[in-house]
Design a protein around this motif. Structure first.
Motif, short mmCIF file in Angstrom:
data_model
loop_
_atom_site.label_atom_id
_atom_site.label_comp_id
_atom_site.label_asym_id
_atom_site.label_seq_id
_atom_site.Cartn_x
_atom_site.Cartn_y
_atom_site.Cartn_z
N LYS A 22 -63.22 -12.98 0.58
CA LYS A 22 -62.51 -11.71 0.51
C LYS A 22 -61.13 -11.89 -0.11
O LYS A 22 -60.70 -11.12 -0.97
CB LYS A 22 -62.37 -11.10 1.90
N GLU A 39 -68.07 -6.47 4.04
CA GLU A 39 -66.64 -6.73 3.89
C GLU A 39 -66.30 -7.25 2.50
O GLU A 39 -65.24 -6.94 1.95
CB GLU A 39 -66.18 -7.74 4.95
N LYS A 89 -67.99 -6.54 -0.23
CA LYS A 89 -68.12 -5.43 -1.15
C LYS A 89 -66.86 -4.56 -1.17
O LYS A 89 -66.44 -4.08 -2.22
CB LYS A 89 -69.34 -4.58 -0.77
N VAL A 90 -66.27 -4.37 0.00
CA VAL A 90 -65.03 -3.58 0.08
C VAL A 90 -63.93 -4.25 -0.74
O VAL A 90 -63.22 -3.59 -1.51
CB VAL A 90 -64.60 -3.42 1.55
N LYS A 101 -62.14 -2.81 -4.30
CA LYS A 101 -60.69 -2.67 -4.45
C LYS A 101 -60.20 -3.45 -5.67
O LYS A 101 -59.37 -2.95 -6.44
CB LYS A 101 -60.00 -3.18 -3.19
N ASP A 131 -72.09 3.25 4.28
CA ASP A 131 -70.91 2.60 4.87
C ASP A 131 -69.67 3.38 4.42
O ASP A 131 -69.27 3.32 3.26
CB ASP A 131 -70.85 1.14 4.38
N VAL A 138 -66.49 2.98 5.07
CA VAL A 138 -65.36 2.16 4.64
C VAL A 138 -65.54 1.75 3.18
O VAL A 138 -64.62 1.87 2.35
CB VAL A 138 -65.19 0.93 5.54
N LEU A 139 -66.73 1.27 2.86
CA LEU A 139 -67.03 0.87 1.47
C LEU A 139 -66.99 2.09 0.55
O LEU A 139 -66.42 2.03 -0.54
CB LEU A 139 -68.39 0.19 1.40
N GLU A 171 -63.44 2.97 -0.34
CA GLU A 171 -62.81 2.04 -1.29
C GLU A 171 -63.38 2.23 -2.69
O GLU A 171 -62.65 2.11 -3.69
CB GLU A 171 -63.01 0.60 -0.81
N GLN A 173 -62.01 7.84 9.57
CA GLN A 173 -62.60 7.35 8.33
C GLN A 173 -63.05 8.51 7.45
O GLN A 173 -62.93 8.45 6.22
CB GLN A 173 -63.78 6.42 8.64
#
Length: 358
Positions: free
Chosen positions: A234, A262, A264-265, A269, A295, A297-298, A301, A336
Motif C-alpha cells: 500500500k 486495501e 485497490k484503494v 488514489k 466496496d 471505500v474503494l 476512492e 461512508q
C-alpha cells in the motif's frame, strides 16, 4: 486541455507537498548539495534533570548507533572534521523556549509541542553552524516524572525520565526522517533493499521516498507493490502516486484489478494522481471497471480518481451513481455514504467544467 490539467495537478502537488519537501525548496543549491553529501555527523547531546546536567552516555550510544546503522560516520570530538552537528536535548521538564511559528514542523505530530512541560527530547541539526527548521520531539507518555517514577517504584525521577526517553529514541525513526530531509535517497533505497529491515520500517522508508519524489526509487517501489506485506505494498502504491512517473501506471492498474481491497484503494488514489498529471486517459477504463464494486471505500476512492482526470466516459456512470445516492444527500457527511456523495459531486463538477472549457 490535458496540458492545462497537468499543470493544475503540479500546482496542487506543490501546494500539498510534505513540509520536509517544502523546507528543502527553501534551501539554496549549495546547502542542498552539502546535505546530500553528509557523511560525518558530530553528536551534541545534552541531558538535564531537576538535579542538573546528567550523564549523556546512554543517549549518545542510542543516537550514534542508530545513525551509524544508515552508514553515517559518528564524530564525538568537535575538533574533528564533520559535515553537520546533530543536536539532541533531553530534559526531565521541557524548557519553555517561547512560541513557535505555525506551519511546517510546528503542525506535525512529532514536532516540538509548545504546551508540553513533561520529559522530552528535542532533535535538530546545524549546517555550517546555523540552525535549521528541521525540529522533532519525542515525549514520554507521562507529564509528571516524579509521579511516574513513584508509581514505578523508581527512586530517581530524573534518571527514570531519561531512561524512558532513551527507549523512545530507540523506537522513533529519526534516522530515516533526517536522511530524507537531507535528500539522501540512496541510503534509504539501500535500507529498503536490506532483508534485515523490518516491514514497518520499510513502509516508513517507502513513504519518505514518495515524499521526496524520488525518481530513482520508482523501480524499487514497483517491485514493492508485490510485497506480501500489505502495509509495504500500500505504501508503495501511494508513493508512486506522489512521485508521478507515467511508467508506473501499468503496475498500478494491475494492482487495481487484482489486488486485495486495501491495495485497490491505494492503487486508485495513486492512479488519480499519476493519470491526471500526465493527462493519460488509459486510466479511465480500469477505474470505470473498479467503480462497479460494492466496496464503498474503494468506490469512493475510484470516484475521486475519476474526478482528477475529467473524461466524458465517466459522466453517465457518475450521474447514475448520484441518482442512486439521492437519499443520502442530507445524511451524516462523515458516513461512508456521505463521503461517496461528496466524491460524486466533485467528479461531476469537474466534468461539467471540462465540458464548458471544451
Amino acid at each position: 486541455m490535458r496540458a492545462i490539467l497537468g499543470f493544475i495537478l503540479i500546482a496542487l502537488s506543490v501546494a500539498t507537498a510534505p513540509d520536509g519537501w517544502a523546507r528543502r525548496e527553501s534551501l539554496n543549491t549549495d546547502q542542498k548539495d552539502r546535505l546530500r553529501s553528509v557523511e560525518r555527523i558530530l553528536l551534541d547531546i545534552l541531558a538535564i534533570t531537576d538535579r542538573g546536567p546528567a550523564d549523556t552516555t546512554p543517549l549518545r550510544d542510542v543516537v550514534g548507533t542508530r545513525l551509524s546503522a544508515l552508514g553515517y560516520a559518528i564524530v564525538t570530538d568537535p575538533t574533528q572534521p564533520h559535515d553537520v552537528v546533530f543536536k539532541v536535548k533531553c530534559e526531565q521538564r521541557k524548557t519553555w523556549e517561547g512560541t513557535m511559528a505555525s506551519g511546517g514542523d510546528a503542525d506535525l505530530p512529532d514536532s516540538p509541542l509548545r504546551t508540553w512541560k513533561g520529559p522530552a527530547c528535542q532533535l535538530t541539526y546545524l549546517l555550517n553552524g546555523t540552525g535549521t527548521q528541521w525540529k522533532k520531539e519525542v515525549r514520554t507518555d507521562f507529564a509528571d516524572a516524579i509521579k511516574a517514577a513513584a508509581d514505578a517504584k523508581a527512586s530517581d525521577a530524573g534518571a527514570f525520565a531519561l531512561l524512558t526517553l532513551r527507549t523512545r529514541l530507540e523506537e522513533y525513526d529519526f534516522p530515516v526522517l533526517v536522511t530524507a530531509d537531507w535528500g539522501q535517497e540512496d541510503r534509504l533505497i539501500r535500507l529498503l533493499q536490506d532483508s534485515r529491515t523490518p516491514a514497518a520500517r520499510k513502509a516508513r522508508v517507502i513513504q519518505s521516498l514518495g515524499d521526496m519524489f524520488s525518481a530513482k526509487a520508482v523501480p524499487y517501489l514497483q517491485s514493492a507493490l508485490n510485497d506480501p506485506d500489505m502495509e509495504i505494498s500500500k505504501a508503495a502504491a501511494l508513493a508512486l502516486g506522489n512521485i508521478g512517473h507515467q511508467d508506473s501506471i501499468a503496475s498500478l492498474v494491475e494492482m487495481l484489478r487484482t489486488g486485495k481491497p486495501e491495495q485497490k484503494v491505494a492503487a486508485a488514489k495513486a492512479l488519480g494522481k499519476v493519470g491526471a498529471l500526465h493527462g493519460d486517459a488509459s486510466i479511465i477504463p480500469p477505474l470505470l471497471d473498479a467503480l462497479k464494486t460494492d466496496d464503498l471505500v474503494l468506490k469512493t476512492e475510484v470516484v475521486w480518481a475519476l474526478g482528477q482526470l475529467p473524461d466524458r466516459r465517466a459522466y453517465e456512470p457518475l450521474a447514475e451513481l448520484q441518482r442512486s445516492l439521492r437519499n443520502v444527500r442530507t445524511s451524516d457527511r462523515t458516513s461512508q455514504d456521505g463521503k461517496l456523495w461528496d466524491a460524486v459531486l466533485y467528479g461531476l463538477k469537474q466534468l461539467d467544467g471540462f465540458d464548458q472549457i471544451n
